[in-house]
Scaffold this motif. Sequence first.
Motif, PDB file in Angstrom:
ATOM      1  N   GLU A  15      58.002  75.461  79.693  1.00 56.49           N
ATOM      2  CA  GLU A  15      57.696  76.863  79.433  1.00 56.49           C
ATOM      3  C   GLU A  15      56.385  76.956  78.685  1.00 56.49           C
ATOM      4  OE1 GLU A  15      60.848  78.673  77.297  1.00 56.49           O
ATOM      5  OE2 GLU A  15      62.289  78.512  78.951  1.00 56.49           O
ATOM      6  N   PRO A  16      55.615  78.038  78.892  1.00 59.78           N
ATOM      7  CA  PRO A  16      54.367  78.205  78.154  1.00 59.78           C
ATOM      8  C   PRO A  16      54.641  78.333  76.659  1.00 59.78           C
ATOM      9  CG  PRO A  16      54.511  79.742  80.000  1.00 59.78           C
ATOM     10  CD  PRO A  16      55.865  79.132  79.841  1.00 59.78           C
ATOM     11  N   THR A  41      54.681  82.534  83.695  1.00 60.82           N
ATOM     12  CA  THR A  41      55.327  81.224  83.681  1.00 60.82           C
ATOM     13  C   THR A  41      54.282  80.118  83.820  1.00 60.82           C
ATOM     14  OG1 THR A  41      55.658  81.292  86.079  1.00 60.82           O
ATOM     15  CG2 THR A  41      57.420  82.198  84.683  1.00 60.82           C
ATOM     16  N   CYS A  42      54.731  78.870  83.784  1.00 59.43           N
ATOM     17  CA  CYS A  42      53.814  77.731  83.879  1.00 59.43           C
ATOM     18  C   CYS A  42      53.081  77.677  85.219  1.00 59.43           C
ATOM     19  CB  CYS A  42      54.580  76.431  83.657  1.00 59.43           C
ATOM     20  SG  CYS A  42      55.049  76.159  81.927  1.00 59.43           S
ATOM     21  N   ASP A  43      53.748  78.139  86.280  1.00 57.13           N
ATOM     22  CA  ASP A  43      53.114  78.056  87.602  1.00 57.13           C
ATOM     23  C   ASP A  43      52.311  79.303  87.948  1.00 57.13           C
ATOM     24  OD1 ASP A  43      55.217  79.777  87.839  1.00 57.13           O
ATOM     25  OD2 ASP A  43      56.193  78.732  89.514  1.00 57.13           O
ATOM     26  N   CYS A  84      51.586  72.666  81.994  1.00 58.83           N
ATOM     27  CA  CYS A  84      51.680  74.086  81.653  1.00 58.83           C
ATOM     28  C   CYS A  84      50.452  74.507  80.855  1.00 58.83           C
ATOM     29  CB  CYS A  84      52.963  74.350  80.858  1.00 58.83           C
ATOM     30  SG  CYS A  84      53.465  76.095  80.859  1.00 58.83           S
TER      31      CYS A  84
END
Length: 565
Positions: A15-16, A41-43, A84
């Motif tokens: 998670e960020p 989100t990270c992506d 991330c």
Amino acid sequence: MSWFSLNATALNAAEPLIELKGVSAELQTNLRAGLSLTTETCDAPAWRVKRLFRRADNELDQAARALGYYQIKVEKNLQFQTDCWQANFDINPGNPVYLNEVEITILGEAQSDATFGKLLQASPVKKGSKVHHGQYEALKGDIERIAAEHGYFDGRFIRSELKIDPQANQASIVLHYQSGQRFRIGQLEINQQTYDPELLERYIKIHAGDPYDSTALSNTHRGLADSGYFQNVSVKPDFKGAKDGTIDVRVELEPVKRMAYRIGLGAATDTGPRFSLGYERRRLNRLGHRLESKIVLSQVDSSLGLEYLIPVQQPHIDQISFRTGYRHLDTDTTTSNTATIGVRAVGSRNGWSETRYLDWISEESDIGNETTKATLLVPGISWSQTKADNRMLPRKGYRLSLELKGAEEALFSDVRFFQLQAAAKWIYPLGAGRLLIRGDTGLTLTEEFNQLPASYRFFAGGDQSVRGYGYQALGPKDSDGEVVGGRYLLSGSIEYEYPIKDDWSAALFVDAGNAVDGWDEGLKRSAGMGLRWRSPVGPIRLDLAIPEDTSEDSFRIHFSMGADL
């Protein structure tokens, strides 16, 4: 393959990291809630994260202003790691702005309405307090809400100002609310042809000419709905037609069906399988009189009852009833047949349900090797109170009851006696589970105890008493070892119930109690474990109890149904 799956799981779980330094408590929560960046989100694409990061300065400034911080300074940093991204904000919120002037004025007829005075007194918006935009808007909303609830339908703010001087760290609020006149009830139309208007007047909390009050309308609706006379209740003010300071109210009432039948099936270790059939004649006449009858059949306790009910001053609370009934009780210790004719008055006193009664009792009992026949005229009074956060499955609540009754030989009775019974049960939240504590006690004063019928003697043991022992199997015994009941009763239980899955819970318990002729006689104890199911028809309990005295049973299974309070 295992290495790939493990790393894929770890990547998906990342998670960020968004770190806000220099602020805490309410301010940090509000700043974080104002950041659009927290939704990514990270992506998320790097370009979108960077765009929202650039927007963060303005968003943090607006979120800080809402809590009175108008000189916030932010240093920020954004980094993209392999798995991330993370954003760091070093924040200096500066000094908050305080209210140096607060002027709130209610004009019009509402100026003398005490409800507004209580609102302003309780409001945190006061001189010297920190500026808080949420509290300011909430105060405005509360003023408008109370005005609508009390019938100030033309009310409006004629001045609404929040001025900020960030350099001086000072602010002022000016609110002037012009309520106009308070509307009154115009025509009150009640549409129903079933009951006498005099009966309905006891439920109606509003009358033509009264100042409009939404609470009074709600109480009227609740009283009519709780009366048991109507299946549909509608209390509607005519807001569109309100004019010249009046508003009409229309009450629509649809009566319940005249007759109702109830069939019940149940089971418990104490009584075995149980069948009940009830009949209710809900509308005997226009005065709200009702007739109820019920038959209960089981292996141990069977009864037949008929009751005629008459509503009095507060019909859904106060009632007078005339009743008659017959009961056959057949336990391992006693057999009794009891006929009853009585009158009772049910009402409310200081939050307690109060019942006063006068019963004529004719009972024949086989207790041990003796047969007892008695005719009694028994006056009595009882009080009870139940509070719970949830009636079907309370996590916190209690039930208290006290009953006093007696008979006098000079007043058509074969035996003189006085009896007191008290019971209490508490439920407390404890961790994820519940702690249940129960206690019951009773005493009998009489010089002719051997002439008392079985229903006026105390017995202990069973599902709702001391588990591990049979139903009414505890008490003083005669020369043949048969339980004949005692003058006094004392029993209690401590139980802890813990949820295990969905509607299922497990329980551990310890019970103690006995029916005795003297307080120096010992108590019987038991302990065990149980399983609970919150079924669609109510709680179902299954217990395994091990008694301290194993002369009769080394263990006992108890099954019961019914509400906890």
